[in-house]
Enzyme design. Structure first.
Site, PDB file in Angstrom:
ATOM      1  CG  ASP A   1     -72.570 -13.507  28.382  1.00 28.27           C
ATOM      2  OD1 ASP A   1     -71.712 -13.414  29.262  1.00 28.27           O
ATOM      3  OD2 ASP A   1     -73.712 -13.983  28.578  1.00 28.27           O
TER       4      ASP A   1
ATOM      5  CD  GLU B   1     -68.262 -15.438  30.019  1.00 24.77           C
ATOM      6  OE1 GLU B   1     -68.261 -15.705  31.234  1.00 24.77           O
ATOM      7  OE2 GLU B   1     -69.306 -15.351  29.362  1.00 24.77           O
TER       8      GLU B   1
END
Length: 741
Positions: A423, A476
């Site tokens: 993330d 990401e």
């Protein structure tokens, strides 16, 4: 490890006089003593004799007893605070302590009669970046010493004045089980006999300045209480297994050449039990319901939003506290293992969102863990995220990098997770991420690159790929940073894939336009092909695109009800035909009407409506076609797998391109019409051959008007730079896929 069957060994009494001993006792009673073994347990006194000392603030009287339950010696209460002493002569027997007060009596082992349990090699794992040794060194582990079973606790807190294990087993009293400091590593350890799996515990830490912190959860806890409770729970660490089912989700060749279609899921809101107070489904219920659902729709992977224990539901798991504990919201660690096994048996890989970029400031977490900025940067310009109100890991500290990389390996190797989606990578890469000019500190070269974070990510990828063959890591990453999914040996970050955020933003912007205006935004659908092969991309329609006022994916589609569903189906067809692996957030597969709400189930009742059921049927067919057609997946990440046929027909909002596999003749033609007008007799250049329409998003089975084509034979009429062409009927607001017959 050292010999855990040995006794504590001889220790000389310190202080040399009653006043010095009184100082020790006062420090114990005040919870200030940082070296409890210097005063508790067996101690040699003048003349070579021994005495046993214990601090039992809850006891009125005590005695030493042997393992045959026979008394050895009475203990004298020498201080009103609860300090007891017993003389035992020239040798120290194997003893236990029987204590008594007005409430009754109890028998307990003395933790202070045992040797240190951690070897120098164990302590070295704290700074061993890339190793997972600290998983077996730190935390609470079942152990045996001198024939006695219990749990060994160890925690890194180098700047603490005193650390104690507290729990139900000692009344959460930090005076009763202070730990031993292993100075060379800054690790505190204590073996506590008689504890059991399931016991709750935390650490009570006194800071260098003498303040007692709110109780801290164990950073290496393998289980935790269900929030809002925050205690760690004694639980044995999982061990890797080697059954064939465990390997079902792993890649066995090159992931770039294999079909990857990911169903992103939030376990707490995929489906709940409305008849039982809207409760969560358990991991085992999800194994019985979610796993076959995803498999039947033809996805290759399930991606779970973070499952490491987190305190606040509204963070969706992206602010975890206990990084080694599967969230107890859905059951036990064994239940989670059962879910993974079920997915693997169904042929599904499991990816998990992993959050190494930041952590919340909850008082029981890592923030100022030992009273110092241990895990995070002290300077808020480096250690604080304004956007999320979280602390940023200090990647330049070897203990922190070792902790995080061991955690990545833990999920991949202990729970047999098949991949990690990392993330917020951009927030780690840039020192000035979401900061004003005076809110960040340049690196040593004056730049905005976070050099320590770059080294950390490269080290993480090298360690995970090197120790867990067949896994994949996904970044990401929302910027144009180069080489995110390139190997570290050529200067890349080493991820397997990168989310293509630019493609997602551009194409959703195009699809939200009224068809009459799309001619003016044509390049939003074509621009992504300029960089489509610069990285190994995944095309993500993720949870972030269906929250915070953005509407659902269906909710972004313009027009009346028929047009909205037709637009959605056409967009999905374009996406599955486009180069890049696929990711779709739950609910998108049947056209969820509302934005995602993490507190409620998806709107499953919508499947009673034919339009929604048609979208779901289309997703299943797209996945199955994508998986069986090498032309649609083998060269997803290579320019040789793509060729434009029609990329400039803005007036008609028509797009056409060729997808190719590795083998000659492995060809698919993808054509999209993003206007509500049927294009009759549309001349499309193609390689010579016969073509069959294998998918049409306007098919009646999906809720469309059934306009389309059957089998087409190319004609020797050049068009679009091809020597042959076909005359197509392109349905309105639809995508068709043709395969070479």
């Amino acid at each position: 490890m050292t010999d855990k069957n040995a006794k504590r060994g001889p220790a000389k009494a310190r202080g040399g006089n009653a006043n010095a001993l009184k100082d020790h006792i006062d420090a114990l009673a005040g919870g200030r003593h940082g070296d409890p073994f210097a005063v508790l347990g067996p101690h040699q006194i003048d003349g070579g004799n021994w005495e046993v000392r214990a601090f039992l603030p809850e006891a009125d009287s005590a005695q030493l007893v042997g393992y045959d339950d026979k008394p050895i010696a009475d203990m004298e209460k020498t201080d009103a605070s609860g300090f007891f002493v017993a003389a035992v002569g020239s040798e120290v027997p194997r003893y236990r302590i029987r204590a008594e007060n007005t409430g009754g009596s109890w028998l307990r082992e003395d933790p202070y009669r045992f040797w240190p349990q951690l070897s120098d090699a164990d302590l070295g794992t704290v700074t061993a970046v890339g190793s997972d040794g600290l998983v077996d060194a730190l935390g609470a582990h079942k152990a045996e010493a001198d024939g006695v079973e219990g749990y060994r606790f160890a925690v890194w807190a180098p700047n603490a004045q005193r650390v104690s294990v507290v729990g139900d087993f000692n009344g959460w009293d930090g005076r009763r089980y202070p730990m031993r400091l292993r100075h060379q590593a800054g690790v505190w350890e204590l073996f506590i006999p008689g504890l059991r799996e399931g016991d709750r515990y935390k650490y009570e830490i006194r800071t260098p300045r003498g303040a007692v912190l709110p109780l801290k959860a164990d950073p290496l806890a393998f289980a935790a209480e269900q929030p809002p409770a925050t205690a760690s729970v004694i639980h044995d660490a999982p061990t890797p297994t080697g059954t064939s089912a465990d390997d079902a989700g792993r890649f066995h060749t090159d992931p770039r050449r294999e079909p990857v279609s990911i169903y992103e899921c939030h376990l707490g809101s995929w489906k709940r039990s409305p008849d039982e107070g809207n409760r969560y489904l358990t991991y085992r219920e999800l194994a019985d319901q979610l796993v076959p659902y995803v498999a039947e729709l033809g996805f290759t992977h399930i991606e779970l939003m973070p499952i490491a224990e987190y305190p606040f539901d509204g963070s969706w798991g992206y602010q975890p506290v206990s990084l080694f504990a599967p969230t107890s919201r859905f059951g036990t660690p064994e239940d989670f293992e059962a879910f993974i096994e079920a997915a693997h048996k169904a042929g599904l890989g499991v990816l998990v969102d992993w959050v190494p970029g930041h952590f919340p400031q909850d008082p029981h977490g890592l923030k100022e863990f030992d009273g110092s900025h241990l895990y995070e940067h002290a300077d808020p310009r480096q250690g604080y995220h304004h956007d999320w109100g979280t602390a940023i890991y200090n990647f330049g500290r070897s203990e922190v990098s070792a902790f995080l990389i061991a955690n990545a390996r833990f999920w991949l190797e202990r729970y047999r997770i098949d991949g990690l989606r990392v993330d917020a990578v951009a927030s780690m890469l840039y020192l000035d991420y979401s900061r004003e000019p005076d809110e960040w500190v340049p690196n040593r070269y004056g730049g905005n690159e976070n050099l320590e974070a770059i080294d950390f990510m490269r080290g993480m990828n090298e360690a995970t790929y090197g120790n867990a063959p067949g896994i994949v890591t996904v970044a990401e990453e929302s910027t144009s940073w180069g080489g995110v999914s390139r190997p570290t040996y050529v200067g890349g970050l080493g991820f397997g894939f990168k989310w293509n955020m630019g493609w997602m933003n551009d194409t959703l912007r195009y699809m939200s336009e009224d068809p009459v205006n799309r001619r003016y935004h044509h390049n939003n659908m074509t621009f992504g092909l300029l960089y489509a092969f610069s990285e190994n991309f995944i095309l993500p329609l993720s949870h972030d695109e269906v929250v915070h006022g953005k509407h659902s994916i269906l909710g972004r589609m313009p027009g009346d009800r028929w047009q909205r569903f037709a637009n959605l189906r056409a967009y999905y067809g374009f996406m599955w035909g486009h180069p890049g692996k696929k990711l779709l957030f739950m609910g998108g597969e049947f056209g969820q009407e509302k934005e995602w709400n993490h507190d409620t189930s998806l709107d499953w009742h919508l499947l009673n409506e034919p339009e929604h059921a048609g979208v779901q049927r289309l997703i299943g067919d797209l996945n199955r076609l994508y998986r069986r057609s090498p032309a649609l997946h083998q060269l997803d990440c290579e320019s040789a797998g793509f060729e434009w046929i029609v990329g400039d027909d803005a007036d008609n909002s028509v797009f056409g391109f060729i997808r190719r596999g590795e083998e000659p003749g492995s060809v698919a033609i993808v054509v999209s019409n993003f206007t509500p007008v049927v294009r009759e007799g549309y001349r499309l250049g193609v390689p010579a051959g016969s073509y069959h329409e294998v998918l049409n998003t306007d098919a009646a089975a999906y809720g469309g008007g059934n306009v389309g084509n059957g089998t087409l034979q190319s004609e020797a009429e050049p068009s679009h730079g091809q020597p042959h062409s076909v005359s197509l009927t392109i349905p309105p607001l639809a995508t068709i896929i043709l395969e070479a017959a």
